[in-house]
Design an enzyme around this catalytic site. Structure first.
Site, PDB file in Angstrom:
ATOM      1  N   LEU A  73      39.023  53.578 -11.160  1.00 60.94           N
ATOM      2  CA  LEU A  73      38.501  54.640 -11.925  1.00 60.94           C
ATOM      3  C   LEU A  73      37.381  55.402 -10.960  1.00 60.94           C
ATOM      4  CD1 LEU A  73      38.678  56.336 -14.586  1.00 60.94           C
ATOM      5  CD2 LEU A  73      36.906  55.126 -15.501  1.00 60.94           C
ATOM      6  N   GLY A 104      34.248  46.087 -10.893  1.00 60.45           N
ATOM      7  CA  GLY A 104      34.111  47.658 -11.225  1.00 60.45           C
ATOM      8  C   GLY A 104      34.445  47.958 -12.816  1.00 60.45           C
ATOM      9  N   THR A 105      35.503  47.424 -13.091  1.00 61.11           N
ATOM     10  CA  THR A 105      36.240  47.428 -14.366  1.00 61.11           C
ATOM     11  C   THR A 105      35.336  46.731 -15.656  1.00 61.11           C
ATOM     12  OG1 THR A 105      38.251  47.103 -13.735  1.00 61.11           O
ATOM     13  CG2 THR A 105      38.215  46.851 -16.106  1.00 61.11           C
ATOM     14  N   ASP A 127      39.192  37.279  -5.941  1.00 63.25           N
ATOM     15  CA  ASP A 127      38.060  37.084  -5.134  1.00 63.25           C
ATOM     16  C   ASP A 127      37.291  35.752  -5.728  1.00 63.25           C
ATOM     17  OD1 ASP A 127      39.083  39.032  -3.702  1.00 63.25           O
ATOM     18  OD2 ASP A 127      37.447  40.481  -4.136  1.00 63.25           O
ATOM     19  N   GLY A 170      39.010  39.028   0.431  1.00 63.73           N
ATOM     20  CA  GLY A 170      37.253  38.613   0.350  1.00 63.73           C
ATOM     21  C   GLY A 170      36.356  39.639   0.555  1.00 63.73           C
TER      22      GLY A 170
HETATM   23  O1  F6P Z   1      39.055  42.936  -5.358  1.00 62.69           O
HETATM   24  C1  F6P Z   1      40.189  42.149  -5.284  1.00 62.69           C
HETATM   25  C2  F6P Z   1      40.607  42.718  -3.834  1.00 62.69           C
HETATM   26  O2  F6P Z   1      41.930  42.036  -3.646  1.00 62.69           O
HETATM   27  C3  F6P Z   1      39.828  42.362  -2.503  1.00 62.69           C
HETATM   28  O3  F6P Z   1      39.880  41.150  -2.188  1.00 62.69           O
HETATM   29  C4  F6P Z   1      40.397  43.428  -1.714  1.00 62.69           C
HETATM   30  O4  F6P Z   1      39.415  43.813  -0.692  1.00 62.69           O
HETATM   31  C5  F6P Z   1      40.634  44.767  -2.470  1.00 62.69           C
HETATM   32  O5  F6P Z   1      40.915  44.203  -3.986  1.00 62.69           O
HETATM   33  C6  F6P Z   1      41.731  45.480  -1.942  1.00 62.69           C
HETATM   34  O6  F6P Z   1      41.979  46.325  -2.949  1.00 62.69           O
HETATM   35  P1  F6P Z   1      43.122  47.559  -2.644  1.00 62.69           P
HETATM   36  O7  F6P Z   1      44.323  47.043  -3.358  1.00 62.69           O
HETATM   37  O8  F6P Z   1      42.470  48.789  -3.507  1.00 62.69           O
HETATM   38  O9  F6P Z   1      43.466  47.769  -1.331  1.00 62.69           O
END
Ligand code: F6P
EC number: 2.7.1.11
Length: 341
Positions: A73, A104-105, A127, A170
């Site tokens: 969001l 965030g959520t 994570d 991570g």
């Molecule tokens: O927060 C979970 C996560 O998988 C992180 O480990 C990673 O940096 C991020 O999401 C990746 O997000 P996106 O799918 O938006 O690239």
């Protein structure tokens, strides 16, 4: 009671198990009506939702991803949602909203709760970095995927006398790197919590080869950074969700090691493979328990809280407490891993 459920942020194995559990408990025990908002908070703001009955959640326990879709969001839209929190509950006729998501959520959930929406949060993230809960579902699956990948990389690395630099997810917390690195017997682990010196890794590889070992595996979290002045590696820009755009530490480190060692070093970026596919048994059970407890909390009127695992018990903790700081890896956990390098 009419309950709204949504999944937001990055997806994670086990989301469908929560949705299924919420629907089963709510419908079978309380004769509730459950609706699922599509694509996270976006569906809530745009009025996109569908009814979730027992049929709609049949066969999804072992399925990765989320049947509801997910999205992050933007801040402006979150502000909009908070301004309209009271209308949202009235417009959709919901008595409770169960947002399932990460930091965030849950921060958004807290803001919506403060603005008057009856919210019960469920934490998720591969994570494992949400404080107030000992574990998040999805983590066990991600660690399993990364461990299996490193097990496989060891045999091919040995055949070709290579160094493998395996980048795992991570951002701020290195739990996946720590636990998959330990489980796979990686020879080096680099975490976001502690800047590393590539010279230490060079020394480790040279010592291994001097002892007759012909390969090395180094597990590096995507958010790991070299210590100042030890290697060229810049910080990335911040995107519209407040996340740093990483420059690719796995690739940069592999190139650096190859240059310094004069040996082949290959980067392997595991990326979203860690988030896809079927959840482990552990994650299915934890997700199912969280869903059950979220419905119970909604019926008690225990709002502004989220489910959390403490030891073996599922408890409710205030959202305010849950999102104030990230759960990062304590340095003494790193000492335990290093003793077997
Ligand atoms: O927060 C979970 C996560 O998988 C992180 O480990 C990673 O940096 C991020 O999401 C990746 O997000 P996106 O799918 O938006 O690239």
């Amino acid at each position: 009671m009419r309950i709204g459920v949504l999944t937001a942020g990055g997806d994670c194995p086990g989301l469908n198990a929560v949705i299924r559990s919420v629907v089963h408990r709510a419908v079978a025990q309380y004769d509730d009506e459950v609706i699922g908002f599509e694509d996270g908070y976006a569906g809530l703001l745009d009025g996109r939702y569908r009814a979730l009955d027992l049929n709609a959640v049949s066969g999804i326990l072992a399925r990765g991803g989320t049947i509801l879709g997910s999205s992050r969001l933007e801040r402006d839209r979150l502000r909009e949602a908070c301004e309209n929190a009271a209308d949202i509950a009235r417009d959709f006729g919901i008595d409770a909203l169960i947002p399932i998501g990460g930091e965030g959520t849950l921060t958004a959930a807290r803001m919506l709760s403060d603005a008057g929406l009856p919210v019960v949060g469920v934490p998720k993230t591969i994570d494992n970095d949400i404080s107030s809960t000992d574990r998040t579902f999805g983590f066990d699956t991600a660690v399993g995927v990364a461990t299996e990948a490193m097990d496989r990389l060891k045999t091919t690395a040995e055949s070709h006398q290579r160094v493998m630099v395996v980048e795992v997810m991570g951002r701020h917390a290195g739990w996946i790197a720590l636990e998959s690195g330990m489980a796979a017997g990686a020879h080096g682990i680099c975490l976001p919590e502690r800047p590393f010196d590539p010279a230490d890794l060079v020394k480790m590889v040279e010592e291994r080869f001097a002892r007759g070992k012909k390969f090395a595996v180094i597990c590096v979290a995507e958010g790991a950074h070299p210590a100042d002045g030890t290697m060229d590696y810049g910080k990335g820009e911040i995107d519209q969700y407040g996340h740093e755009r990483f420059q690719g530490i796995g690739t940069a480190l592999a190139h650096e090691l190859e240059k310094r060692l004069g040996k082949e070093a290959k980067p392997v970026i595991l990326g979203h493979v860690q988030r896809g596919g079927t959840p482990t048994a552990y994650d299915r059970v934890l997700a199912t328990r969280f869903g059950w407890h979220a419905v119970e909390a909604a019926h008690r009127g225990d709002f502004g809280k989220m489910t959390a695992l403490r030891g073996t018990e599922v408890v409710m903790v205030p959202l305010a407490e849950a999102v104030t700081e990230l759960k990062t890896v304590p340095i003494d956990r790193m000492d335990e891993a290093e003793s077997v390098f």
